[in-house]
Scaffold this motif. Sequence first.
Motif, PDB file in Angstrom:
ATOM      1  N   PHE A 326       0.868  -1.178   0.017  1.00  0.00           N
ATOM      2  CA  PHE A 326       0.014  -0.025   0.065  1.00  0.00           C
ATOM      3  C   PHE A 326       0.777   1.247   0.083  1.00  0.00           C
ATOM      4  N   LEU A 327       1.182   1.770  -1.046  1.00  0.00           N
ATOM      5  CA  LEU A 327       2.062   2.889  -1.179  1.00  0.00           C
ATOM      6  C   LEU A 327       1.375   4.465  -0.963  1.00  0.00           C
ATOM      7  N   LYS A 328       2.179   5.041  -0.340  1.00  0.00           N
ATOM      8  CA  LYS A 328       1.799   6.566  -0.249  1.00  0.00           C
ATOM      9  C   LYS A 328       2.436   7.466  -1.294  1.00  0.00           C
ATOM     10  N   VAL A 329       2.003   8.008  -2.379  1.00  0.00           N
ATOM     11  CA  VAL A 329       2.570   8.722  -3.191  1.00  0.00           C
ATOM     12  C   VAL A 329       2.660  10.141  -3.041  1.00  0.00           C
ATOM     13  N   ASP A 330       3.846  10.619  -3.175  1.00  0.00           N
ATOM     14  CA  ASP A 330       3.967  12.137  -2.886  1.00  0.00           C
ATOM     15  C   ASP A 330       3.764  12.927  -3.925  1.00  0.00           C
ATOM     16  N   THR A 331       2.247  13.360  -4.041  1.00  0.00           N
ATOM     17  CA  THR A 331       1.510  14.127  -5.083  1.00  0.00           C
ATOM     18  C   THR A 331       0.425  14.737  -4.881  1.00  0.00           C
ATOM     19  N   SER A 332      -0.032  15.867  -5.361  1.00  0.00           N
ATOM     20  CA  SER A 332      -0.969  16.402  -5.106  1.00  0.00           C
ATOM     21  C   SER A 332      -2.343  16.013  -5.813  1.00  0.00           C
ATOM     22  N   LEU A 333      -2.065  14.897  -6.764  1.00  0.00           N
ATOM     23  CA  LEU A 333      -3.152  14.323  -7.466  1.00  0.00           C
ATOM     24  C   LEU A 333      -4.051  13.216  -6.595  1.00  0.00           C
ATOM     25  N   SER A 334      -5.260  13.315  -7.030  1.00  0.00           N
ATOM     26  CA  SER A 334      -5.860  12.310  -6.123  1.00  0.00           C
ATOM     27  C   SER A 334      -5.703  10.721  -6.677  1.00  0.00           C
ATOM     28  N   ALA A 335      -5.744   9.822  -5.609  1.00  0.00           N
ATOM     29  CA  ALA A 335      -5.505   8.597  -6.309  1.00  0.00           C
ATOM     30  C   ALA A 335      -6.255   7.868  -7.285  1.00  0.00           C
ATOM     31  N   MET A 336      -7.672   8.254  -7.281  1.00  0.00           N
ATOM     32  CA  MET A 336      -8.517   7.872  -8.149  1.00  0.00           C
ATOM     33  C   MET A 336      -8.016   8.476  -9.726  1.00  0.00           C
ATOM     34  N   THR A 337      -7.527   9.626  -9.608  1.00  0.00           N
ATOM     35  CA  THR A 337      -7.090  10.221 -10.874  1.00  0.00           C
ATOM     36  C   THR A 337      -5.719   9.716 -11.102  1.00  0.00           C
ATOM     37  N   LEU A 338      -4.869   9.303 -10.498  1.00  0.00           N
ATOM     38  CA  LEU A 338      -3.521   8.764 -10.644  1.00  0.00           C
ATOM     39  C   LEU A 338      -3.949   7.288 -11.288  1.00  0.00           C
ATOM     40  N   ALA A 339      -4.790   6.655 -10.513  1.00  0.00           N
ATOM     41  CA  ALA A 339      -4.832   5.128 -10.857  1.00  0.00           C
ATOM     42  C   ALA A 339      -5.360   5.139 -12.386  1.00  0.00           C
ATOM     43  N   GLU A 340      -6.442   6.052 -12.678  1.00  0.00           N
ATOM     44  CA  GLU A 340      -6.891   6.045 -13.985  1.00  0.00           C
ATOM     45  C   GLU A 340      -6.101   6.464 -14.868  1.00  0.00           C
ATOM     46  N   ARG A 341      -5.105   7.368 -14.694  1.00  0.00           N
ATOM     47  CA  ARG A 341      -4.161   7.588 -15.536  1.00  0.00           C
ATOM     48  C   ARG A 341      -3.119   6.426 -15.900  1.00  0.00           C
ATOM     49  N   LEU A 342      -2.755   5.751 -14.787  1.00  0.00           N
ATOM     50  CA  LEU A 342      -2.065   4.820 -14.803  1.00  0.00           C
ATOM     51  C   LEU A 342      -2.401   3.596 -15.698  1.00  0.00           C
ATOM     52  N   VAL A 343      -3.846   3.635 -15.818  1.00  0.00           N
ATOM     53  CA  VAL A 343      -4.309   2.538 -16.820  1.00  0.00           C
ATOM     54  C   VAL A 343      -4.538   2.791 -18.276  1.00  0.00           C
ATOM     55  N   ARG A 344      -4.945   4.134 -18.296  1.00  0.00           N
ATOM     56  CA  ARG A 344      -5.055   4.849 -19.626  1.00  0.00           C
ATOM     57  C   ARG A 344      -3.835   4.957 -20.416  1.00  0.00           C
ATOM     58  N   GLU A 345      -2.774   5.383 -19.664  1.00  0.00           N
ATOM     59  CA  GLU A 345      -1.552   5.844 -20.304  1.00  0.00           C
ATOM     60  C   GLU A 345      -0.308   4.893 -20.422  1.00  0.00           C
ATOM     61  N   TYR A 346      -0.149   4.012 -19.311  1.00  0.00           N
ATOM     62  CA  TYR A 346       0.701   2.846 -19.015  1.00  0.00           C
ATOM     63  C   TYR A 346       0.291   1.546 -18.918  1.00  0.00           C
ATOM     64  N   GLN A 347      -0.830   1.244 -18.881  1.00  0.00           N
ATOM     65  CA  GLN A 347      -1.607  -0.044 -19.299  1.00  0.00           C
ATOM     66  C   GLN A 347      -1.240  -0.576 -17.962  1.00  0.00           C
ATOM     67  N   VAL A 348      -1.309  -0.424 -16.872  1.00  0.00           N
ATOM     68  CA  VAL A 348      -1.133  -1.059 -15.533  1.00  0.00           C
ATOM     69  C   VAL A 348      -2.375  -0.573 -14.576  1.00  0.00           C
ATOM     70  N   ALA A 349      -2.895  -1.457 -13.723  1.00  0.00           N
ATOM     71  CA  ALA A 349      -4.135  -1.019 -13.160  1.00  0.00           C
ATOM     72  C   ALA A 349      -3.504  -1.489 -11.713  1.00  0.00           C
ATOM     73  N   VAL A 350      -4.130  -0.605 -10.842  1.00  0.00           N
ATOM     74  CA  VAL A 350      -3.875  -0.496  -9.232  1.00  0.00           C
ATOM     75  C   VAL A 350      -5.408  -0.017  -8.648  1.00  0.00           C
ATOM     76  N   ILE A 351      -5.570  -0.357  -7.324  1.00  0.00           N
ATOM     77  CA  ILE A 351      -6.624   0.205  -6.783  1.00  0.00           C
ATOM     78  C   ILE A 351      -6.419   1.639  -5.886  1.00  0.00           C
ATOM     79  N   PRO A 352      -7.189   2.641  -6.161  1.00  0.00           N
ATOM     80  CA  PRO A 352      -6.985   3.872  -5.593  1.00  0.00           C
ATOM     81  C   PRO A 352      -7.455   3.878  -4.114  1.00  0.00           C
ATOM     82  N   GLY A 353      -6.600   4.510  -3.352  1.00  0.00           N
ATOM     83  CA  GLY A 353      -6.824   4.377  -1.785  1.00  0.00           C
ATOM     84  C   GLY A 353      -8.138   5.169  -1.263  1.00  0.00           C
ATOM     85  N   GLU A 354      -8.736   5.989  -1.905  1.00  0.00           N
ATOM     86  CA  GLU A 354      -9.729   6.695  -1.276  1.00  0.00           C
ATOM     87  C   GLU A 354     -10.972   5.367  -1.051  1.00  0.00           C
ATOM     88  N   THR A 355     -11.021   4.348  -1.795  1.00  0.00           N
ATOM     89  CA  THR A 355     -11.994   3.375  -1.236  1.00  0.00           C
ATOM     90  C   THR A 355     -11.657   2.588  -0.093  1.00  0.00           C
TER      91      THR A 355
END
Length: 393
Positions: A326-355
């Motif tokens: 369970f990673l804590k990323v040093d960014t102002s992006l929301s986890a949901m935004t980062l997770a979606e970008r990782l799928v759409r731009e880098y073809q790798v899926a993780v689960i965002p921490g808000e859930t």
Amino acid sequence: MTFAEIPMPLISRMPAIQSPIIPIVAEWIRQTPGTISLGQGVVNYPPPEGAIASLIQAFADPQNHKYQAVEGIPELVQAIATKLQQDNQIPITAQRIIVTAGSNMAFVNTVLAITQPSDEIILQTPYYFNHEMAIGMASCKAVRVPTDGNYQLQLDKIKAAITERTRAIVTISPNNPTGVVYPREDLRAVNQLCREAGIYHISDEAYDYFTYGVPHVSPGAFPDSADHTISLFSLSKAYGFASWRIGYMVIPAHLHESVRKIQDTILICPPVASQYAALGALTAGRSYCQPKIDQIATVRATVLGLLEPLRSCCEIPAANGAFYFFLKVDTSLSAMTLAERLVREYQVAVIPGETFGMTDGCYLRVAYGALDGATAAAGMGRLVTGVRTIVTA
């Protein structure tokens, strides 16, 4: 005017319940072919052959196509009792074993059996999202107590959160979503606190076989714990049949009649076919699971090594259980935004921490149980590249 167009007061409790995240991420993956999923928590191996053989044998008996006992077929209940004694050191004396359609159902059974509306149940954050959802569906309140920087229990904060409405404290060890394993002394302290406060200790142990270099501890094995400890287990993970929906719960005897009523209403009886598969799996026993868990441990070591480059922009606390980091990323992006970008731009899926209730920063759950070494390496390569590129852009 259709019925749906008629103005009506919003009286359902459901709008306040979060939407399950797995289908949302699955849709991103569907829209992005070639994505490697580090999302859903399952293993990559099938059930033992004995599970399938037991199932086929069960089909030959016409009685097995009819309703069976609410608590589970006697043969499976006995096999579970043996497993609990051997692997968890939980002696079944006055307690009752109830077979359920997965440990999620066992948790719902528990909440309905021990609460009334407006009661409180203490969860550790990050929490397992289906626990928080079930509590809300029962018109109860999930009281969130933060864990420390390494996702370990904070006993003083747990004690301070207890009120006259508190009915239970939940612990998950090995933990989903963090992968941490709670030490014996902390679980013992929580269990003792529950006994003194006259509340229940709900111990979710779906990953009890999945520990790496540390022991698993079952609170139900502590002396004088039988009357206030509710232990929840699953066969989905260790035996590789998540879709068969089979789990079980160990409850104090005084809750037996309440849980019977709930289970009979929701389910009537656990799926008989799945129960016979479970019986065959337990006959194969831990000796079937352990070599496969050892292989997952090897993948875990690979994953941990490949995550090292992220330490410049992520916190990666130690995780000695389950199959998560369970990673804590040093960014102002929301986890949901980062997770979606990782799928759409880098073809790798993780689960965002808000859930999982983590709204004070950007957290990602990384799962590796379903992957072989080569796929894990490829997925981690995409994750590292994606996070570093997006975060530093």
